[in-house]
Motif scaffolding. Structure first.
Motif, PDB file in Angstrom:
ATOM      1  N   ALA A  37      -2.473 -10.016  10.617  1.00 22.89           N
ATOM      2  CA  ALA A  37      -3.043  -9.983   9.269  1.00 22.89           C
ATOM      3  C   ALA A  37      -2.398  -8.896   8.427  1.00 22.89           C
ATOM      4  O   ALA A  37      -2.438  -8.948   7.210  1.00 22.89           O
ATOM      5  CB  ALA A  37      -4.552  -9.768   9.358  1.00 22.89           C
ATOM      6  N   ASP A  38      -1.801  -7.895   9.106  1.00 23.36           N
ATOM      7  CA  ASP A  38      -1.181  -6.815   8.340  1.00 23.36           C
ATOM      8  C   ASP A  38       0.145  -7.223   7.748  1.00 23.36           C
ATOM      9  O   ASP A  38       0.627  -6.625   6.799  1.00 23.36           O
ATOM     10  CB  ASP A  38      -0.950  -5.590   9.248  1.00 23.36           C
ATOM     11  CG  ASP A  38      -2.263  -5.003   9.718  1.00 23.36           C
ATOM     12  OD1 ASP A  38      -2.262  -4.330  10.757  1.00 23.36           O
ATOM     13  OD2 ASP A  38      -3.266  -5.232   9.033  1.00 23.36           O
ATOM     14  N   LEU A  39       0.772  -8.252   8.335  1.00 21.53           N
ATOM     15  CA  LEU A  39       2.090  -8.627   7.864  1.00 21.53           C
ATOM     16  C   LEU A  39       2.002  -9.308   6.516  1.00 21.53           C
ATOM     17  O   LEU A  39       1.022  -9.949   6.184  1.00 21.53           O
ATOM     18  CB  LEU A  39       2.742  -9.590   8.858  1.00 21.53           C
ATOM     19  CG  LEU A  39       3.079  -8.993  10.214  1.00 21.53           C
ATOM     20  CD1 LEU A  39       3.482 -10.096  11.166  1.00 21.53           C
ATOM     21  CD2 LEU A  39       4.195  -7.987  10.090  1.00 21.53           C
ATOM     22  N   SER A  40       3.074  -9.197   5.774  1.00 19.62           N
ATOM     23  CA  SER A  40       3.094  -9.921   4.500  1.00 19.62           C
ATOM     24  C   SER A  40       3.346 -11.391   4.776  1.00 19.62           C
ATOM     25  O   SER A  40       3.830 -11.771   5.837  1.00 19.62           O
ATOM     26  CB  SER A  40       4.199  -9.361   3.604  1.00 19.62           C
ATOM     27  OG  SER A  40       5.417  -9.966   3.932  1.00 19.62           O
ATOM     28  N   LEU A  41       3.025 -12.201   3.811  1.00 20.99           N
ATOM     29  CA  LEU A  41       3.138 -13.646   4.023  1.00 20.99           C
ATOM     30  C   LEU A  41       4.570 -14.069   4.302  1.00 20.99           C
ATOM     31  O   LEU A  41       4.829 -15.077   4.930  1.00 20.99           O
ATOM     32  CB  LEU A  41       2.597 -14.403   2.802  1.00 20.99           C
ATOM     33  CG  LEU A  41       1.085 -14.330   2.638  1.00 20.99           C
ATOM     34  CD1 LEU A  41       0.660 -15.061   1.392  1.00 20.99           C
ATOM     35  CD2 LEU A  41       0.398 -14.904   3.852  1.00 20.99           C
ATOM     36  N   ASP A  42       5.532 -13.286   3.826  1.00 20.47           N
ATOM     37  CA  ASP A  42       6.923 -13.672   4.035  1.00 20.47           C
ATOM     38  C   ASP A  42       7.349 -13.522   5.481  1.00 20.47           C
ATOM     39  O   ASP A  42       8.375 -14.055   5.886  1.00 20.47           O
ATOM     40  CB  ASP A  42       7.845 -12.812   3.156  1.00 20.47           C
ATOM     41  CG  ASP A  42       7.777 -13.250   1.711  1.00 20.47           C
ATOM     42  OD1 ASP A  42       8.057 -12.417   0.835  1.00 20.47           O
ATOM     43  OD2 ASP A  42       7.450 -14.417   1.478  1.00 20.47           O
ATOM     44  N   ASP A  43       6.590 -12.765   6.260  1.00 19.29           N
ATOM     45  CA  ASP A  43       6.967 -12.568   7.657  1.00 19.29           C
ATOM     46  C   ASP A  43       6.265 -13.545   8.578  1.00 19.29           C
ATOM     47  O   ASP A  43       6.348 -13.403   9.793  1.00 19.29           O
ATOM     48  CB  ASP A  43       6.604 -11.144   8.099  1.00 19.29           C
ATOM     49  CG  ASP A  43       7.439 -10.123   7.371  1.00 19.29           C
ATOM     50  OD1 ASP A  43       6.924  -9.019   7.121  1.00 19.29           O
ATOM     51  OD2 ASP A  43       8.595 -10.439   7.059  1.00 19.29           O
ATOM     52  N   LEU A  44       5.553 -14.496   8.013  1.00 18.97           N
ATOM     53  CA  LEU A  44       4.804 -15.417   8.846  1.00 18.97           C
ATOM     54  C   LEU A  44       5.417 -16.802   8.784  1.00 18.97           C
ATOM     55  O   LEU A  44       6.019 -17.186   7.785  1.00 18.97           O
ATOM     56  CB  LEU A  44       3.343 -15.523   8.372  1.00 18.97           C
ATOM     57  CG  LEU A  44       2.505 -14.259   8.462  1.00 18.97           C
ATOM     58  CD1 LEU A  44       1.138 -14.505   7.877  1.00 18.97           C
ATOM     59  CD2 LEU A  44       2.379 -13.804   9.907  1.00 18.97           C
ATOM     60  N   ILE A  45       5.257 -17.517   9.861  1.00 18.70           N
ATOM     61  CA  ILE A  45       5.606 -18.935   9.840  1.00 18.70           C
ATOM     62  C   ILE A  45       4.433 -19.685  10.461  1.00 18.70           C
ATOM     63  O   ILE A  45       3.843 -19.238  11.443  1.00 18.70           O
ATOM     64  CB  ILE A  45       6.935 -19.207  10.583  1.00 18.70           C
ATOM     65  CG1 ILE A  45       7.299 -20.669  10.472  1.00 18.70           C
ATOM     66  CG2 ILE A  45       6.844 -18.791  12.033  1.00 18.70           C
ATOM     67  CD1 ILE A  45       8.692 -20.965  10.971  1.00 18.70           C
ATOM     68  N   VAL A  46       4.070 -20.779   9.834  1.00 14.93           N
ATOM     69  CA  VAL A  46       2.911 -21.537  10.291  1.00 14.93           C
ATOM     70  C   VAL A  46       3.370 -22.912  10.734  1.00 14.93           C
ATOM     71  O   VAL A  46       4.111 -23.589  10.038  1.00 14.93           O
ATOM     72  CB  VAL A  46       1.869 -21.687   9.157  1.00 14.93           C
ATOM     73  CG1 VAL A  46       0.665 -22.429   9.649  1.00 14.93           C
ATOM     74  CG2 VAL A  46       1.483 -20.327   8.633  1.00 14.93           C
ATOM     75  N   CYS A  47       2.922 -23.311  11.920  1.00 12.59           N
ATOM     76  CA  CYS A  47       3.315 -24.614  12.432  1.00 12.59           C
ATOM     77  C   CYS A  47       2.663 -25.710  11.603  1.00 12.59           C
ATOM     78  O   CYS A  47       1.440 -25.695  11.433  1.00 12.59           O
ATOM     79  CB  CYS A  47       2.900 -24.736  13.898  1.00 12.59           C
ATOM     80  SG  CYS A  47       3.190 -26.362  14.598  1.00 12.59           S
ATOM     81  N   PRO A  48       3.417 -26.671  11.113  1.00 11.42           N
ATOM     82  CA  PRO A  48       2.811 -27.704  10.261  1.00 11.42           C
ATOM     83  C   PRO A  48       1.947 -28.690  11.022  1.00 11.42           C
ATOM     84  O   PRO A  48       1.115 -29.358  10.421  1.00 11.42           O
ATOM     85  CB  PRO A  48       4.030 -28.415   9.636  1.00 11.42           C
ATOM     86  CG  PRO A  48       5.171 -28.092  10.510  1.00 11.42           C
ATOM     87  CD  PRO A  48       4.885 -26.780  11.154  1.00 11.42           C
ATOM     88  N   THR A  49       2.114 -28.785  12.344  1.00 10.22           N
ATOM     89  CA  THR A  49       1.293 -29.759  13.060  1.00 10.22           C
ATOM     90  C   THR A  49      -0.008 -29.173  13.566  1.00 10.22           C
ATOM     91  O   THR A  49      -1.014 -29.868  13.612  1.00 10.22           O
ATOM     92  CB  THR A  49       2.042 -30.340  14.276  1.00 10.22           C
ATOM     93  OG1 THR A  49       3.101 -29.487  14.612  1.00 10.22           O
ATOM     94  CG2 THR A  49       2.570 -31.700  13.982  1.00 10.22           C
ATOM     95  N   CYS A  50      -0.037 -27.913  13.972  1.00  9.84           N
ATOM     96  CA  CYS A  50      -1.271 -27.415  14.548  1.00  9.84           C
ATOM     97  C   CYS A  50      -1.808 -26.194  13.819  1.00  9.84           C
ATOM     98  O   CYS A  50      -2.818 -25.643  14.233  1.00  9.84           O
ATOM     99  CB  CYS A  50      -1.087 -27.094  16.028  1.00  9.84           C
ATOM    100  SG  CYS A  50      -0.035 -25.680  16.318  1.00  9.84           S
ATOM    101  N   ASP A  51      -1.143 -25.770  12.754  1.00 14.13           N
ATOM    102  CA  ASP A  51      -1.657 -24.706  11.892  1.00 14.13           C
ATOM    103  C   ASP A  51      -1.725 -23.356  12.586  1.00 14.13           C
ATOM    104  O   ASP A  51      -2.462 -22.471  12.157  1.00 14.13           O
ATOM    105  CB  ASP A  51      -3.065 -25.075  11.366  1.00 14.13           C
ATOM    106  CG  ASP A  51      -3.269 -24.590   9.941  1.00 14.13           C
ATOM    107  OD1 ASP A  51      -4.410 -24.271   9.588  1.00 14.13           O
ATOM    108  OD2 ASP A  51      -2.271 -24.506   9.214  1.00 14.13           O
ATOM    109  N   ALA A  52      -1.000 -23.149  13.651  1.00 14.92           N
ATOM    110  CA  ALA A  52      -1.008 -21.850  14.315  1.00 14.92           C
ATOM    111  C   ALA A  52      -0.053 -20.913  13.584  1.00 14.92           C
ATOM    112  O   ALA A  52       1.051 -21.298  13.204  1.00 14.92           O
ATOM    113  CB  ALA A  52      -0.586 -21.992  15.779  1.00 14.92           C
ATOM    114  N   VAL A  53      -0.489 -19.677  13.431  1.00 17.49           N
ATOM    115  CA  VAL A  53       0.322 -18.703  12.695  1.00 17.49           C
ATOM    116  C   VAL A  53       1.147 -17.886  13.678  1.00 17.49           C
ATOM    117  O   VAL A  53       0.640 -17.444  14.709  1.00 17.49           O
ATOM    118  CB  VAL A  53      -0.590 -17.758  11.882  1.00 17.49           C
ATOM    119  CG1 VAL A  53       0.246 -16.808  11.068  1.00 17.49           C
ATOM    120  CG2 VAL A  53      -1.505 -18.571  10.986  1.00 17.49           C
ATOM    121  N   HIS A  54       2.393 -17.706  13.357  1.00 20.68           N
ATOM    122  CA  HIS A  54       3.256 -16.865  14.202  1.00 20.68           C
ATOM    123  C   HIS A  54       3.979 -15.863  13.342  1.00 20.68           C
ATOM    124  O   HIS A  54       4.185 -16.071  12.142  1.00 20.68           O
ATOM    125  CB  HIS A  54       4.325 -17.722  14.898  1.00 20.68           C
ATOM    126  CG  HIS A  54       3.759 -18.880  15.656  1.00 20.68           C
ATOM    127  ND1 HIS A  54       3.191 -18.746  16.893  1.00 20.68           N
ATOM    128  CD2 HIS A  54       3.684 -20.190  15.353  1.00 20.68           C
ATOM    129  CE1 HIS A  54       2.797 -19.921  17.308  1.00 20.68           C
ATOM    130  NE2 HIS A  54       3.076 -20.820  16.408  1.00 20.68           N
TER     131      HIS A  54
END
Lengths: 215, 215
Positions: free
Chosen positions: A9-26
């Motif tokens: 949650a501390d990371l900015s949105l630009d450092d995240l990738i979200v899987c389009p099939t299962c919505d898991a955040v990495h």
């Protein structure tokens, strides 16, 4: 790589990738060329960069363009029996549904086999050529790439190729069928389309569109 | 690559207050309407998506019935006119000894569409009530449906090729029947139905039930 919830949650949105099939955040971690990044939950491939992919894909897209135009115009198949001959091109086959409301099926078939693959090849070129030349992305490149991806399931050239094989086996006992130049062009075309779709890393293209290397 | 993010500790974007773009995997704050990178409409969870899935499913099923009742191919030889339906034509082929082609046609035009109807119904129902079968299996069903759905079009293309090719004046001519347009519509609507399905709902349902169903 995956961290516990507070750190993510501390990371900015630009450092995240979200899987389009299962919505898991990495947390985003770009793999090196030849490696792949897959979703930790559903194992979907998220990023798969390759060296010089841009140049290879452009070459394949140009080849696809030439082959489609060639395959659509040259004679595709010719049937010969008891003195009667008939030669057809791919367009003839697509337009075989004529008469009344079936004309819509003709247009749909022509679109699925020829025009949509053609459009996708053109859109790919429109998007990739400026990126590979390290220039600013073309105007509307983002919309073009989105359209190209949306049309992906509707490009049915390879299904038509198998359909031809089935049809040929069906009538080969009845008459002699000879293959025109368009037949071989179409065969190679199908292989190239499949190669292009599997080779291109969508995420890398989106990333390049968002952060262009100008200058 | 380390296998992180098992279903139990998956952090979904929705939980974190983010919505992900299903086209380009970029994360944006919950409530954003349009993806800042690619312009695709951002929807965290669409309550109406299941309605769309069922609507397309019903239309696809409704089109599938006349597709099997009306004739698909109209064969005109020297003295007789022969109209055959999809299943009738395949049975005829089998009687003539063409087992391979008959099997392919039956598989692509009967087994695959019926399988798709069943699979999409199974997936849509599994969202609302708990069913046997892990998330990975349901994910697999979804991916298979999405991939294989297009291949049902092969029968339309076979009809197109045969109709275009076998036009030998009085000796023999093959023309498409009315069933072809119904069948094409059925395939298109089931494809739309599968596309309307949001796979993220599969993983949500599992998380709600406590995350105990794996394998």
């Amino acid at each position: 790589m995956k961290d516990a919830a507070p750190t993510l949650a501390d990371l900015s949105l630009d450092d995240l990738i979200v899987c389009p099939t299962c919505d898991a955040v990495h947390r985003l971690h770009k793999p090196r060329a030849g490696e792949r990044a897959i979703c930790g939950t559903c194992h979907k491939v998220l990023i798969a960069p390759r060296t010089n992919a841009g140049l290879h894909i452009i070459a394949v897209a140009v080849a696809i363009l030439i082959l489609i135009i060639g395959a659509a115009t040259f004679p595709f198949l010719e049937i010969d029996t008891a003195g009667n001959k008939n030669a057809v091109s791919i367009l003839d086959a697509a337009l075989a549904f004529s008469g009344g409301f079936m004309i819509f099926l003709s247009l749909a078939t022509a679109a699925l086999i020829i025009f949509i693959p053609l459009l996708r090849a053109l859109l790919t070129l429109y998007v990739l050529v400026p990126l590979v030349l390290d220039r600013a992305p073309a105007r509307h490149a983002i919309r073009a790439f989105r359209l190209s991806e949306a049309l992906r399931p509707w490009s049915m050239a390879e299904i038509f190729a198998i359909g031809c094989a089935v049809a040929l086996v069906k009538i080969t006992d009845l008459a002699t069928v000879t293959f025109g130049p368009a037949f071989w062009m179409f065969g190679i075309l199908v292989v190239l389309v499949i190669a292009k779709d599997n080779f291109m890393c969508k995420w890398s293209v989106w990333n390049a569109l968002e952060h262009p290397k100008t200058g | 690559m380390e296998r992180a993010g098992t279903p139990q500790n998956r952090i979904s974007a929705r939980e974190m207050g983010i919505v992900a773009c299903t086209r380009c995997t970029k994360a944006a704050p919950l409530g954003t309407d349009i993806c800042p990178r690619c312009g695709h409409a951002l929807v965290s969870r669409d309550a109406l998506s299941l309605q769309r899935v069922w609507a397309f499913w019903i239309v696809g099923l409704m089109c599938y019935i006349p597709a099997n009742i009306y004739p698909m191919l109209r064969t005109q030889t020297l003295f007789q006119v022969d109209e055959s339906t999809i299943i009738g034509g395949a049975v005829e082929l089998a009687q003539y000894g063409n087992w391979g082609i008959a099997f392919i046609i039956l598989f692509a035009s009967v087994a695959i569409p019926i399988g798709k109807f069943w699979a999409i119904a199974y997936l849509a129902l599994s969202i609302k009530r708990p069913v046997e079968g892990s998330n990975h299996r349901r994910m697999l069903v979804f991916e298979v449906v999405e991939y294989i759905g297009r291949w049902s079009m092969i029968d339309i293309f076979v009809v197109a090729i045969l109709s275009a090719l076998v036009q030998l004046k009085t000796l023999a001519s093959i023309n498409p029947g009315v069933a072809s347009i119904f069948f094409a519509l059925s395939v298109i609507f089931t494809m739309l139905s599968a596309q309307a399905f949001d796979p993220r709902l599969i993983w949500d349902a599992q998380a709600k039930s406590g995350g105990t169903r794996t394998t």
